[in-house]
Design a protein around this motif. Structure first.
Motif, PDB file in Angstrom:
ATOM      1  N   LEU A   1       0.728  -1.192  -0.291  1.00  0.00           N
ATOM      2  CA  LEU A   1       0.056  -0.196   0.090  1.00  0.00           C
ATOM      3  C   LEU A   1       0.973   1.287   0.167  1.00  0.00           C
ATOM      4  N   LEU A   2       1.679   1.250   0.767  1.00  0.00           N
ATOM      5  CA  LEU A   2       2.893   2.514   1.004  1.00  0.00           C
ATOM      6  C   LEU A   2       3.363   2.562  -0.107  1.00  0.00           C
TER       7      LEU A   2
ATOM      8  N   PHE B   1     -10.388   8.968   5.730  1.00  0.00           N
ATOM      9  CA  PHE B   1     -11.084   7.788   5.314  1.00  0.00           C
ATOM     10  C   PHE B   1     -11.134   7.448   3.950  1.00  0.00           C
ATOM     11  N   ALA B   2     -11.706   8.330   3.111  1.00  0.00           N
ATOM     12  CA  ALA B   2     -11.908   8.105   1.690  1.00  0.00           C
ATOM     13  C   ALA B   2     -10.582   8.112   1.049  1.00  0.00           C
ATOM     14  N   MET B   3      -9.422   8.610   1.470  1.00  0.00           N
ATOM     15  CA  MET B   3      -8.357   8.371   0.872  1.00  0.00           C
ATOM     16  C   MET B   3      -7.757   7.033   1.023  1.00  0.00           C
ATOM     17  N   VAL B   4      -7.856   6.453   2.337  1.00  0.00           N
ATOM     18  CA  VAL B   4      -7.358   5.330   2.536  1.00  0.00           C
ATOM     19  C   VAL B   4      -8.204   4.209   1.779  1.00  0.00           C
ATOM     20  N   ARG B   5      -9.311   4.259   1.654  1.00  0.00           N
ATOM     21  CA  ARG B   5     -10.168   3.249   0.708  1.00  0.00           C
ATOM     22  C   ARG B   5      -9.691   3.452  -0.611  1.00  0.00           C
ATOM     23  N   ARG B   6      -9.425   4.547  -1.014  1.00  0.00           N
ATOM     24  CA  ARG B   6      -9.106   4.913  -2.621  1.00  0.00           C
ATOM     25  C   ARG B   6      -7.657   4.271  -2.537  1.00  0.00           C
ATOM     26  N   ARG B   7      -6.595   4.466  -1.869  1.00  0.00           N
ATOM     27  CA  ARG B   7      -5.315   3.917  -1.941  1.00  0.00           C
ATOM     28  C   ARG B   7      -5.366   2.406  -1.836  1.00  0.00           C
TER      29      ARG B   7
ATOM     30  N   GLU C   1      -4.701  -2.876  -4.769  1.00  0.00           N
ATOM     31  CA  GLU C   1      -5.309  -4.050  -4.772  1.00  0.00           C
ATOM     32  C   GLU C   1      -5.552  -4.900  -3.586  1.00  0.00           C
ATOM     33  N   ILE C   2      -5.885  -4.248  -2.489  1.00  0.00           N
ATOM     34  CA  ILE C   2      -6.062  -4.963  -1.247  1.00  0.00           C
ATOM     35  C   ILE C   2      -7.534  -5.178  -1.052  1.00  0.00           C
TER      36      ILE C   2
END
Length: 320
Positions: A140-141, A249-255, A260-261
């Motif tokens: 993810l990072l 939160f929206a950013m985390v879900r988008r990332r 592909e998590i």
């Protein structure tokens, strides 16, 4: 003694039972949220609970605060049990109970009708926050494009939560000056609940992420400004506005989707991921509690997901 001017009739802002009460009752009600509660999230949650309960009893024929009885509170809690989880119901009851305590102390009501009402039984030994495996967190990072301010910011924020076990609220409350040098190492200062400050040295990866973000976005000269900010419309540059939790939160879900998590992670997942990874690599529960600024290791245990691995191993023994 000077007299308080009569309060305006706040029929839209207050529940009907409060709006129809006298000035002293209305003032005391407003003081509960404005004076006794400093945490904005707690204030919103308790205000919602109080409003819901007072609206609920008014719809059932209760016409004044003095007419509210323990039976009403108990019936409300029973009704909530069919709609909410036990922890949520307990939070609602806590908000109403504290409000009535405040009204009793202010001599608005003779007794607290919620004092004797018991909430639902609930015991939790394992947290429900979704966590990532170390390789997922690393992916993810690494998949964040850091060619612009948004990518630098997002990597720094996620890295902060993973490596310092920071709550999202504490991370988003940081100012630029809360990233500082001490003993030739970068440290972070987190503003925790109850006005407490918690300082942590940075993992070398986090040090790289924060330095790249602050220097790349030219934030060093804005020491008193918010560390994590929104992106200004149409400019792709940082604004002066602190990043809200909903945006984070929206950013985390988008990332997560971009990496592909499949796990439905949220802001809190990185705190649980960091703590679990630390413990898997030989860290102690007591030190993890100190790093996470938990007052008790029982709280830290909710973030320890190592038993999940044991469960999966044992399930695979069912060789059918």
């Amino acid at each position: 003694m000077a007299q308080l001017a009569p309060l305006p009739s706040p029929t839209l802002a207050l529940p009907a039972l409060i709006a129809s009460a006298d000035d002293r009752a209305r003032l005391r009600f407003l003081e509960f949220f404005a004076v006794t509660i400093r945490n904005a999230h707690t204030r919103r949650a308790y205000a919602r609970a109080a409003g819901d309960f007072l609206t609920w009893v008014a719809a059932r024929g209760v016409t004044s605060l003095g007419a509210v009885q323990p039976l009403h509170v108990g019936a409300w809690i029973e009704a909530l049990g069919g709609e909410m989880s036990a922890p949520s119901v307990k939070q609602q009851l806590a908000g109403v109970r504290r409000l009535f305590d405040w009204l009793v102390i202010g001599q608005v009501m003779p007794v607290n009708p919620a004092a004797s009402v018991r909430g639902p039984a609930h015991s939790q030994r394992r947290g429900k926050t979704p966590v990532l495996a170390p390789d997922e967190a690393r992916r993810l990072l690494d998949t964040i494009d850091v060619g612009g301010p948004a990518g630098l910011r997002d990597r720094a924020l996620i890295g902060l939560m993973v490596y310092s076990f920071a709550r999202i609220g504490a991370a988003l409350s940081m100012r630029v000056e809360d990233v500082f040098m001490q003993n030739r190492r970068l440290w972070v200062r987190l503003h925790e609940k109850g006005g407490k400050q918690h300082e942590m040295p940075c993992h070398h990866n986090l040090e790289d992420y924060l330095t790249a973000y602050i220097d790349g976005c030219e934030l060093r000269a804005q020491a008193k400004g918010p560390l994590f900010r929104t992106i200004a419309r149409g400019t792709k540059r940082l604004s002066d506005t602190p990043l809200p939790q909903a945006n984070a939160f929206a950013m985390v879900r988008r990332r997560a989707v971009a990496a592909e998590i499949g796990t439905a992670i949220g802001n809190h997942s990185f705190r649980a991921t960091g703590i679990t990874t630390y413990l898997k690599n030989g860290g102690t529960l007591e030190t993890a509690a100190t790093m996470a600024n938990h007052s008790s290791t029982r709280t830290t245990q909710l973030y320890d997901r190592r038993p999940d691995d044991v469960t999966l191993d044992e399930v695979e023994r069912v060789l059918i």
